[in-house]
Design an enzyme around this catalytic site. Structure first.
Site, PDB file in Angstrom:
ATOM      1  N   SER A 190       3.569   3.113   2.661  1.00 48.89           N
ATOM      2  CA  SER A 190       3.698   1.663   2.790  1.00 48.89           C
ATOM      3  C   SER A 190       3.237   1.143   4.142  1.00 48.89           C
ATOM      4  O   SER A 190       3.111  -0.067   4.317  1.00 48.89           O
ATOM      5  CB  SER A 190       5.152   1.245   2.559  1.00 48.89           C
ATOM      6  N   ASP A 457       1.761  -1.956  -3.110  1.00 47.03           N
ATOM      7  CA  ASP A 457       1.117  -1.236  -2.024  1.00 47.03           C
ATOM      8  C   ASP A 457       0.587   0.116  -2.478  1.00 47.03           C
ATOM      9  O   ASP A 457      -0.444   0.590  -2.021  1.00 47.03           O
ATOM     10  CB  ASP A 457       2.068  -1.073  -0.844  1.00 47.03           C
ATOM     11  N   HIS A 458       1.303   0.754  -3.413  1.00 50.39           N
ATOM     12  CA  HIS A 458       0.904   2.071  -3.920  1.00 50.39           C
ATOM     13  C   HIS A 458       1.646   2.309  -5.228  1.00 50.39           C
ATOM     14  O   HIS A 458       2.531   1.541  -5.609  1.00 50.39           O
ATOM     15  CB  HIS A 458       1.254   3.172  -2.904  1.00 50.39           C
ATOM     16  N   HIS A 539       4.700   9.328  -3.646  1.00 52.18           N
ATOM     17  CA  HIS A 539       3.878   8.225  -4.136  1.00 52.18           C
ATOM     18  C   HIS A 539       2.777   8.782  -5.032  1.00 52.18           C
ATOM     19  O   HIS A 539       2.489   9.982  -5.019  1.00 52.18           O
ATOM     20  CB  HIS A 539       3.244   7.464  -2.977  1.00 52.18           C
TER      21      HIS A 539
END
Length: 591
Positions: A190, A457-458, A539
C-alpha cells in the site's frame, strides 16, 4: 513445532495419501473397443497408497499435463455438467444431498428475459457514452478500497443479496484496469501504490511519497528534496482548492500518508519507529509529525480516521486509556489545535463529529488508538461509519472551497486487513461499508462538476471457486461438489495465509482437511482455508478495477499503469494543464 508456526518437517512422510471412493467424476475409466456394459452404475477407481500405485498415478498425471488426455473424457473431467431437472447420480458424492439447480426466477428460463435485460443495458451504455463530459472537474474524489480485488467485488455482490446485484461504483459508466506493481516488486504494497495513485510516480516497496531512488529505510535519501514526490493534494492546494482525507485505518498508515508524507519506511508512523531503525527523526520526520507540520498536512481541512497513539507522547494516555508512542515528548494533537483558529475542531467520537457546527473550518478526528474497529466490531454510538465521515468531510470542504472546488481522498482501509487474516466475512463487509460512502458521495454531487474515481491499491489471493447454485451462501461450502477426499470445500479460499492451520488437522501421522460442515463459517472470526501456511496472507499481483463518473471519466477506461491515475485526475481538474482553464481555474476553455 512452535505454536502457530508450520514447519516442513512437521509433515508426515506419506502426506500425499490419495483416496477417492468415487473417482469416476474426475477420471472415467475407458471401455475397451467392442466392450459394452448394461449396468447403469459406473466403475469406481480406488487408488491406494502403495509405492507402485503412486508411481503409476504421477506417471499418468504427467501424461495429462503433456496433452495425453485430449479426449472427450478429459473435457468432461475438466468441465462437469450439472442437473437442471434430471439426475446425474455420479455427480453427487455421499453425504451431499442431490441438488437441482433451477433458474433463480421463473422468468430467467426464457430468452426474452435476458434479451430484455441486454436491451436495457445497451440503452444505458448508449446514453452514458453518447456525449463525452469535458467540463471542468471542480471537485475530485478518489476512493481507494485497500485490497479490494475483483474477486472481492464479485463475492460482495452475493453478500449484498445475489450475483446480479451491483455496488454503487459498478454503475459508473467508465471502467478500466490498473497495473499495480512497484518499481522494484511484482506484487505491490500500500506504500508504493499510494505514491503511484496519489503522486503519479512508481516507487519502491515500503516507501511513501518518494521516488525509486529511495530504498527502503534509507533515511539519508529520504531527506533529499529531489527525491520527494508531491501528491495531487499538493497540486490542488497550490491552485487554491480545499483538501482532506478520510480513512478507517490510522491517518498515518501507508495509504493516507501518500497524501502528505515523504518517508522511506511506511512503518515510520511515529518517532519511536524511526529511532528503532537507527534513523534520525530530525532528518527523517515520521508520518504523524509530517501530517501536523508539513506544508501539505497543515493545509488539510479534513483529517478523519484512527491513530491517536502516534500523536501522543508515551507519558499521555488517550481517552481509552491507551498510551501514546512518541518519544520526543510532543503532543501533536495540541500542536494542531494551536495552529488553527477557534473554528477548527478536534473530535474523538461519533457524537462530537456529527454535531460539528456549520461554521467549522477544519476538523481533526482521531477515533481509535490505532486503526478504527471493523464495522462488525464497532460500537455504533462511539465510532462513526465511513459514510458518516465522508458526509462531514464533504460539508466542510464545500464550505472551505469558496467555489474553487476540493480534493478528497477516502480509503476503506480494513478490507485489506480482513484479507491478511483470511477473515473473508470481515473483508467483504468492509467492502459493503466502503460502497455506502461512495453511494453517498455520488448521490450528493453533480456529475457535471464532480469527478469520482473508485479503485484499489492492490489485490489479494482470495478466490471464488466451485460450482455452487445461485445465491448459495458465499461464506459457506460449495453446494454442488465434494472434493477428492469426500469432504466439502469452501467457496472462498486463499492461496496462502493463516487459514491453513485452522482448516487442517493431523491424525495418525497424516495431514487432513477439517470437515467444514462441523465449523461455523459465518462466525466473523473464522479464518477461511489457505493452501500455503503463512502468518499473514499476501497481496496479489493482478490488476485492479478502476471505476469513474463525472467530468473526463472517459480517461479512466482501458488498461494503464497505476501512476497514470493522478495525472488524469489533474487534467480533469485543470491542475496540470492550467492553460486549458479560464477564470482563474473555475471553468475549462472549450476544446
Amino acid at each position: 513445532m512452535a505454536a502457530g508456526r508450520f514447519e516442513i518437517s512437521d509433515l508426515p512422510a506419506k502426506r500425499y495419501k490419495y483416496h477417492r471412493s468415487r473417482a469416476n467424476h474426475y477420471q472415467r475409466p475407458r471401455k475397451r473397443a467392442g466392450q459394452r456394459t448394461a449396468s447403469t452404475g459406473r466403475q469406481i477407481l480406488k487408488i491406494t497408497m502403495t509405492t507402485s500405485l503412486q508411481f503409476l498415478f504421477f506417471l499418468s498425471l504427467s501424461a495429462l499435463v503433456s496433452g495425453g488426455e485430449a479426449t472427450h473424457d478429459s473435457e468432461r473431467r475438466m468441465h462437469p455438467v450439472f442437473a437442471l431437472g434430471g439426475a446425474l447420480p455420479s455427480r453427487f458424492k455421499r453425504a451431499m444431498p442431490q441438488i437441482v439447480f433451477n433458474a433463480l426466477n421463473t422468468e430467467e428460463r426464457y430468452a426474452e428475459y435476458w434479451q430484455g435485460l441486454a436491451g436495457e443495458t445497451l440503452e444505458q451504455q448508449l446514453e452514458s457514452k453518447s456525449r463525452l463530459n469535458t467540463q471542468l472537474a471542480r471537485n475530485v474524489m478518489l476512493f481507494i478500497g485497500d485490497g479490494m480485488s475483483i474477486p472481492t467485488i464479485t463475492a460482495g455482490r452475493v453478500y449484498l443479496g445475489g450475483e446480479e446485484k451491483q455496488f454503487a461504483f459498478e454503475q459508473f459508466p467508465y471502467v478500466g484496469l490498473s497495473k499495480t506493481y512497484c518499481a522494484n516488486m511484482q506484487v505491490a504494497d500500500s506504500a508504493c501504490t499510494a505514491t503511484a495513485y496519489l503522486g503519479g510516480v512508481k516507487a519502491n516497496y515500503g516507501t511513501v511519497g518518494v521516488t525509486a531512488a529511495v530504498q527502503f529505510k534509507d533515511c539519508q535519501a529520504q531527506a533529499q528534496p529531489a527525491n520527494r514526490v508531491a501528491s495531487i493534494a499538493a497540486w490542488a492546494q497550490s491552485q487554491g482548492m480545499a483538501t482532506g482525507l478520510v480513512t478507517t485505518t490510522s491517518v498515518t498508515h501507508a495509504s493516507p500518508a501518500g497524501v502528505y508524507a515523504h518517508i522511506a519506511n511506511r512503518n515510520w508512523e511515529n518517532d519511536a519507529e524511526v529511532l528503532a531503525d537507527n534513523g534520525d527523526p530530525t532528518l527523517c520526520p515520521d508520518a504523524a509529525y509530517q501530517l501536523i507540520n508539513s506544508p501539505v498536512g497543515q493545509k488539510l481541512s479534513v483529517i478523519l480516521g484512527g491513530g491517536r497513539e502516534n500523536f501522543l507522547p508515551k507519558s499521555v494516555n488517550d481517552v481509552n486509556g491507551a498510551p501514546g508512542r512518541r518519544l520526543d515528548g510532543r503532543n501533536l494533537i495540541e500542536e494542531w489545535k494551536s495552529q488553527h483558529t477557534n473554528s477548527a475542531h478536534y473530535v474523538e467520537n461519533r457524537k462530537d463529529l456529527l454535531k460539528l457546527s456549520n461554521r467549522t473550518s477544519r476538523v481533526l478526528g482521531l477515533f481509535a488508538p490505532y486503526h478504527m474497529a471493523y464495522h462488525l466490531d464497532a460500537n455504533p454510538t462511539e465510532q462513526p461509519t465511513l459514510d458518516e465521515m465522508v458526509q462531514v468531510a464533504m460539508d466542510v470542504l464545500e464550505r472551505q472551497s469558496a467555489g474553487r472546488g476540493y480534493f478528497l481522498f477516502v480509503e476503506g482501509g480494513r478490507i485489506d486487513h480482513g484479507h491478511h487474516d483470511t477473515l473473508a466475512l470481515r473483508a467483504i463487509d468492509e467492502t459493503a461499508e466502503f460502497d455506502k460512502a461512495v453511494r453517498y458521495a455520488r448521490s450528493h454531487t453533480s456529475t457535471d462538476d464532480t469527478l469520482i474515481v473508485v479503485s484499489s491499491d492492490h489485490s489479494h489471493t482470495m478466490s471464488l471457486a466451485g460450482y455452487s447454485s445461485r445465491k448459495n451462501d458465499i461464506f459457506g461450502i460449495n453446494d454442488g461438489q465434494l472434493a477428492a477426499d469426500d469432504l466439502p470445500y469452501a467457496t472462498l479460499s486463499y492461496a496462502n495465509g493463516p487459514g491453513y492451520d485452522t482448516n487442517y488437522l493431523r491424525e495418525e501421522g497424516a495431514v487432513k482437511r477439517k470437515n467444514l460442515r462441523s465449523i461455523n463459517m459465518k462466525n466473523k472470526d473464522f479464518m477461511f482455508p489457505s493452501t500455503v501456511p503463512l502468518e499473514s496472507e499476501t497481496h496479489g499481483g493482478d490488476d485492479v478495477a478502476v471505476f469513474a463518473s463525472g467530468p473526463y471519466a472517459q480517461l479512466f477506461s482501458g488498461v494503464y499503469e497505476q501512476h497514470f491515475i493522478p495525472h488524469a485526475l489533474a487534467y480533469a481538474s485543470c491542475l496540470s494543464e492550467r492553460s486549458m482553464c479560464a477564470d482563474g481555474g473555475v471553468a475549462r476553455r472549450p476544446r
